[in-house]
Scaffold this motif. Sequence first.
Motif, PDB file in Angstrom:
ATOM      1  N   TYR A 128       0.828  -1.215   0.000  1.00  0.00           N
ATOM      2  CA  TYR A 128       0.000   0.000   0.000  1.00  0.00           C
ATOM      3  C   TYR A 128       0.864   1.268   0.000  1.00  0.00           C
ATOM      4  O   TYR A 128       0.561   2.235  -0.689  1.00  0.00           O
ATOM      5  CB  TYR A 128      -0.911   0.059   1.241  1.00  0.00           C
ATOM      6  CG  TYR A 128      -1.861  -1.093   1.434  1.00  0.00           C
ATOM      7  CD1 TYR A 128      -2.312  -1.864   0.363  1.00  0.00           C
ATOM      8  CD2 TYR A 128      -2.354  -1.388   2.700  1.00  0.00           C
ATOM      9  CE1 TYR A 128      -3.205  -2.907   0.558  1.00  0.00           C
ATOM     10  CE2 TYR A 128      -3.261  -2.424   2.902  1.00  0.00           C
ATOM     11  CZ  TYR A 128      -3.675  -3.186   1.835  1.00  0.00           C
ATOM     12  OH  TYR A 128      -4.569  -4.200   2.041  1.00  0.00           O
ATOM     13  N   ASN A 136      -5.588   3.115   4.931  1.00  0.00           N
ATOM     14  CA  ASN A 136      -6.713   2.852   4.034  1.00  0.00           C
ATOM     15  C   ASN A 136      -8.027   3.104   4.769  1.00  0.00           C
ATOM     16  O   ASN A 136      -8.151   2.809   5.963  1.00  0.00           O
ATOM     17  CB  ASN A 136      -6.688   1.403   3.535  1.00  0.00           C
ATOM     18  CG  ASN A 136      -5.597   1.164   2.510  1.00  0.00           C
ATOM     19  OD1 ASN A 136      -4.892   2.095   2.108  1.00  0.00           O
ATOM     20  ND2 ASN A 136      -5.444  -0.079   2.088  1.00  0.00           N
ATOM     21  N   TYR A 174     -10.962   1.592   4.730  1.00  0.00           N
ATOM     22  CA  TYR A 174     -11.796   0.520   5.299  1.00  0.00           C
ATOM     23  C   TYR A 174     -11.327   0.085   6.688  1.00  0.00           C
ATOM     24  O   TYR A 174     -12.127  -0.393   7.485  1.00  0.00           O
ATOM     25  CB  TYR A 174     -11.902  -0.685   4.352  1.00  0.00           C
ATOM     26  CG  TYR A 174     -10.581  -1.285   3.958  1.00  0.00           C
ATOM     27  CD1 TYR A 174     -10.007  -2.307   4.690  1.00  0.00           C
ATOM     28  CD2 TYR A 174      -9.904  -0.817   2.848  1.00  0.00           C
ATOM     29  CE1 TYR A 174      -8.781  -2.844   4.334  1.00  0.00           C
ATOM     30  CE2 TYR A 174      -8.683  -1.352   2.461  1.00  0.00           C
ATOM     31  CZ  TYR A 174      -8.124  -2.359   3.212  1.00  0.00           C
ATOM     32  OH  TYR A 174      -6.914  -2.876   2.857  1.00  0.00           O
ATOM     33  N   TYR A 175     -10.025   0.277   6.982  1.00  0.00           N
ATOM     34  CA  TYR A 175      -9.552  -0.051   8.335  1.00  0.00           C
ATOM     35  C   TYR A 175     -10.190   0.900   9.342  1.00  0.00           C
ATOM     36  O   TYR A 175     -10.545   0.504  10.452  1.00  0.00           O
ATOM     37  CB  TYR A 175      -8.022   0.043   8.428  1.00  0.00           C
ATOM     38  CG  TYR A 175      -7.315  -1.043   7.668  1.00  0.00           C
ATOM     39  CD1 TYR A 175      -7.367  -2.364   8.101  1.00  0.00           C
ATOM     40  CD2 TYR A 175      -6.602  -0.761   6.510  1.00  0.00           C
ATOM     41  CE1 TYR A 175      -6.725  -3.372   7.407  1.00  0.00           C
ATOM     42  CE2 TYR A 175      -5.953  -1.755   5.800  1.00  0.00           C
ATOM     43  CZ  TYR A 175      -6.017  -3.061   6.252  1.00  0.00           C
ATOM     44  OH  TYR A 175      -5.384  -4.048   5.555  1.00  0.00           O
TER      45      TYR A 175
HETATM   46 FE    FE Z   1      -5.841  -4.252   3.613  1.00  0.00          FE
END
Ligand code: FE
Length: 333
Positions: free
Chosen positions: A164, A218, A220-221
């Motif tokens: 990432y 990110n 969604y975390y």
């Molecule tokens: Fe992930």
Amino acid sequence: MKARNALFAAFTLSTLATAVQAADEVVVYSARIDELIKPVFDAYTAKTGVKVKFITDKEAPLIARLKAEGANTPADMLITVDAGNLWQAEQAGVLQPTESEVIDANIPAQYRSSTDSWTGLSLRARTIFYSTERVKPQELSTYEALADKNWEGRLCLRTSKKVYNQSLTATLIEAHGAEKTEEIIKGWVNNLATDVFADDTALLQAIDAGQCDVGITNTYYYGRLHKQNPALKVKPFWPNQNDRGVHVNLAGAGVTQHAPHAEAARKLLEWMTTAEAQSLFADINQEYPANPAVQPSAEVASWGAFKADTVATEVAGKRQAEATMLMDRAGWQ
Ligand code: FE
């Protein structure tokens, strides 16, 4: 003679049945957590009768397995996260191009491979998160500005070993060139409050706990953590809204080079880009649908709208090696 004919007919029928059965199945190698993908496959089976078998592992072993199996692979499709990983799979020769008007119409070109070897299915922003107790959003502006002196001892970052961050750095190189990017990264490293984190969730918890004031993770975390703890004293900020926009990456898939059921895999992939599947695929992990005609979930939408970087996501792969070396030079552990 009669018996022989009957036997022949039976043989033909059973051969046909095997052929039909074989086409009514798709085998998937998936680097996505089981719970995030099974409901999507179940919905497809309920709709079409096509069975989807899948095995789950990390992307590197799955790509290695596809390479080792070669033409003997049972896998028709590879699902993984990050354009950097999909690009690696493409480079390893384990994916084949899927030309599809459906996919081209549903997914913007920046979220697909330029050789049609893979397509994005859901999007995640890798953005700035800040402490609502110690930071005013007006103090924030861009990723680049996190290198400024006023963030000294206040920034948290995840390890540079994670793809990432390699993808984020790759897009910085694309925007600024290597020299300026190295300056920015050195500034970030200089501003670190503590050692780099092994995962995004721990980083967000560190902001909440007061160990640092800002960080990059990110979306969604944050969504997961916020669901567990609505009192979380952390919020997302959308940087670079006056220039190139927020860094966006994806989860995506491609048909394998030696897919035994390539046509069935193409149909499944096409369906996954449609409105019906997009909400299912994105909402379950609090991601953004890659099909712009589909709205994100109410929870994801509540984080606010933002302008996303329009750079082709495959830049993350193309510049991955360069990014990794640069991060190393700049001292990002
Ligand atoms: Fe992930």
